[in-house]
Enzyme design. Structure first.
Site, short mmCIF file in Angstrom:
data_model
loop_
_atom_site.label_atom_id
_atom_site.label_comp_id
_atom_site.label_asym_id
_atom_site.label_seq_id
_atom_site.Cartn_x
_atom_site.Cartn_y
_atom_site.Cartn_z
N ASP A 111 0.87 -1.16 0.00
CA ASP A 111 0.00 0.00 0.00
C ASP A 111 0.92 1.22 0.00
OD1 ASP A 111 -2.30 1.61 0.27
OD2 ASP A 111 -2.13 1.59 2.44
N ASP A 113 -0.06 4.93 1.45
CA ASP A 113 -0.18 5.78 2.65
C ASP A 113 0.03 4.96 3.92
OD1 ASP A 113 -0.96 8.31 1.37
OD2 ASP A 113 -2.74 7.19 0.75
#
Length: 558
Positions: A111, A113
């Protein structure tokens, strides 16, 4: 020899748990269940003080026998915990819920963030202030709400919010509310009221609890780090309405606050702040570059699946890795719309050009160096053939990033839990270790001495119960004055911990922890004892209720 053996045994077998409870009145504002320390109360900050004297009376009196056992236990706990027992845990370590060998992992996914990009806590006040102003200016909420400022010490991740009751609370793995951790607005709700609100129990029925992605019919769980300013704003708005005697619909208020927080993201405000000052907001960028470069150098394939837009990701990755960052990744997918990316087969992949414009051609293969938008996991698996345990995916959101991949597709998963670093540093303190060990021992003493039921003995047991509650207060406040640790309630794991164990093979404070291990390292989870498997809990050693194995035979017992 025996004393040295016991010290070694203590370092191996002392349970390390946060038995958090309401705050002690002697060290912080009062909370349910806590009052001034009673006779014999133990202060974790001064663990080696002399034990409380036993009440006067003949040696044959049961109460005198209880106090004698109490004093013996205090001495033994002191002897079993030399100073070097603290600082045993490494905040930069990776912790395993499931055995996994990195030698078998060929493909690494990430991912963006709070995984590749770690953000400074200074971002949270910006989100809070912007959403607060949106409520006032666009949703016409009272101007008085502007007086509230973000309090970073108020909430913790993993809390639940009962929308109809306006209650923010901490729930354990068995669906019980931890008493002393229920707040309406910024004020604690008395334990008696919490129990009354739920029909005479602390238990939240399964049908009311959060669904698979943390959203139940009336209760929501706040699982990601971005939810910290949301919880703070929600509590401040409720506090204002209650403090000014204003009537409000709980569901409308919750939705308005949630929408205001969403607007901060949808309107791109957060992206603008970060892009304007990468140095201020992005942490450990050089370590992210080191992790990715090292994996590629060892022949691993990398991919990125994020909900963030390409322009934002591109600027952040250029800051951390450099202009050629896409050459490190075999596949890059932006605006993926997780978690529906993992379950909805209908959304096709779309290719983006350098300017962010969409192409209309059908995607028949995923090319290195190209950027793709949306899509779904089923097409991803078909086009890449990356399946099963040879894939390891890292993310910070247990539901949106990890749950489907582990349960439905058999990928290995790694959870990024930034709070872990701070919590381990607290666990490593002498105050925490002595408080917890004495708490465990005192709990065992209470359990085994409850057979004494004469009037004087009941008074002794009541004093021990009070001391135990005060110890819980102090231990809880070490982590967070309102809610304690994100991993523990009193003695049970939190609902958050339960999900962490269920949905992740590994967990760590940041992606940079990978740099501490070889790329062929095997992680072995420790065999932690179940309740019926634990022959050497501290309380059993101290109360002498069972025969202890010879010290020379202890080494094989974990």
């Amino acid at each position: 020899m025996a004393g040295a053996g016991l010290r070694a045994a203590a370092r191996r077998w002392v349970p390390r748990r946060d038995h958090g409870g309401p705050r002690a009145a002697s060290s912080s504002p009062s909370c349910p269940g806590c009052g001034p320390p009673g006779p014999g109360a133990h202060c974790p900050g001064a663990p080696r003080s002399a034990p409380a004297p036993a009440p006067a009376g003949g040696a044959a009196e049961p109460s005198a026998h209880l106090w004698a056992r109490y004093q013996d236990m205090r001495r033994l706990v002191h002897d079993l915990l030399p100073p070097e027992v603290c600082s045993l845990l490494n905040p930069a370590a990776i912790y395993a819920n499931n055995e996994i060998s990195l030698r078998d992992v060929e493909v690494y996914g990430f991912d963006y963030d709070y995984t590749l990009a770690q953000y400074s806590d200074t971002l949270h006040p910006e989100i809070f202030n912007a959403a607060r102003d949106i409520l006032v200016e666009h949703y016409k909420y009272p101007e008085g709400i502007r007086k509230y400022e973000y309090n970073p010490s108020f909430a913790i991740r993993g809390l639940h919010y009962d929308i109809q009751k306006s209650l923010l609370m901490k729930i354990d793995a068995f669906h019980y509310v931890q008493l002393g951790t229920a707040y309406r607005g910024l004020q604690p709700v008395p334990d008696e009221e919490v129990i009354e609100l739920y029909g005479g129990t602390q238990h939240i029925p399964l049908y009311q609890m959060s669904g698979f992605y943390g959203k139940g019919p009336s209760i929501k769980q706040f699982m990601d780090i971005f939810s910290l300013p949301e919880m703070a704003l929600l509590s401040c708005v409720v506090d204002h309405f209650l403090g000014h005697g204003l009537e409000f619909d709980q569901a409308h208020l919750y939705k308005d606050v949630t929408d205001a927080i969403r607007d901060v993201h949808v309107k791109g405000l957060m992206y603008q702040w970060i892009e304007r000052d990468m140095e201020k907001y992005i942490l450990r960028g050089d370590e992210t570059f080191a992790v990715l470069s090292r994996l590629v150098a060892h022949g691993k394939q990398l991919f990125l699946i994020t909900n963030s837009p390409f322009s934002f990701v591109d600027k952040g990755m250029r800051h951390m890795v450099g202009p050629d960052w896409r050459q490190l990744f075999d596949v890059v997918i932006v605006q993926a719309d997780k978690p529906s990316f993992f379950t909805d087969r209908r959304k096709p992949f779309r290719k983006l050009d350098e300017k962010g414009s969409l192409h209309w051609d059908r995607i028949t293969r995923l090319e290195k160096g190209k950027i793709y938008r949306q899509g779904n996991l089923f097409d991803f698996l078909r086009l890449t053939e990356w399946r099963g345990p040879r894939v390891l995916y890292f993310g910070d959101h247990l539901y949106s990033d990890l749950a489907d991949l582990m349960l439905r597709h058999g990928w290995r998963t790694g959870a990024i839990i930034p709070e872990l670093e701070r919590e381990i540093r607290i666990i490593n303190t002498e105050q925490y270790m002595h408080s917890l060990t004495w708490q465990q021992a005192l709990t065992g003493l209470l359990e085994r001495m409850q057979t004494y039921q004469d009037a004087e003995s009941r008074q002794v047991l009541a004093a021990w119960m009070k001391e135990r509650q005060e110890l819980r207060c102090v231990t809880k406040a070490l982590f967070n004055a309102q809610f304690g640790s994100i991993f523990r309630t009193f003695h049970n794991p939190t609902y958050f911990s339960r999900r962490l164990v269920r949905f992740s093979d590994l967990y760590m404070a940041s992606l940079s922890c990978l740099l501490n291990y070889r790329v062929d390292f095997t992680f072995y989870p420790r065999r932690t004892p179940l309740q019926h498997e634990a022959p050497l809990w501290m309380d059993q050693l101290c109360t002498g209720c069972m025969k202890t194995p010879f010290l020379s035979d202890m080494a094989h017992i974990r």
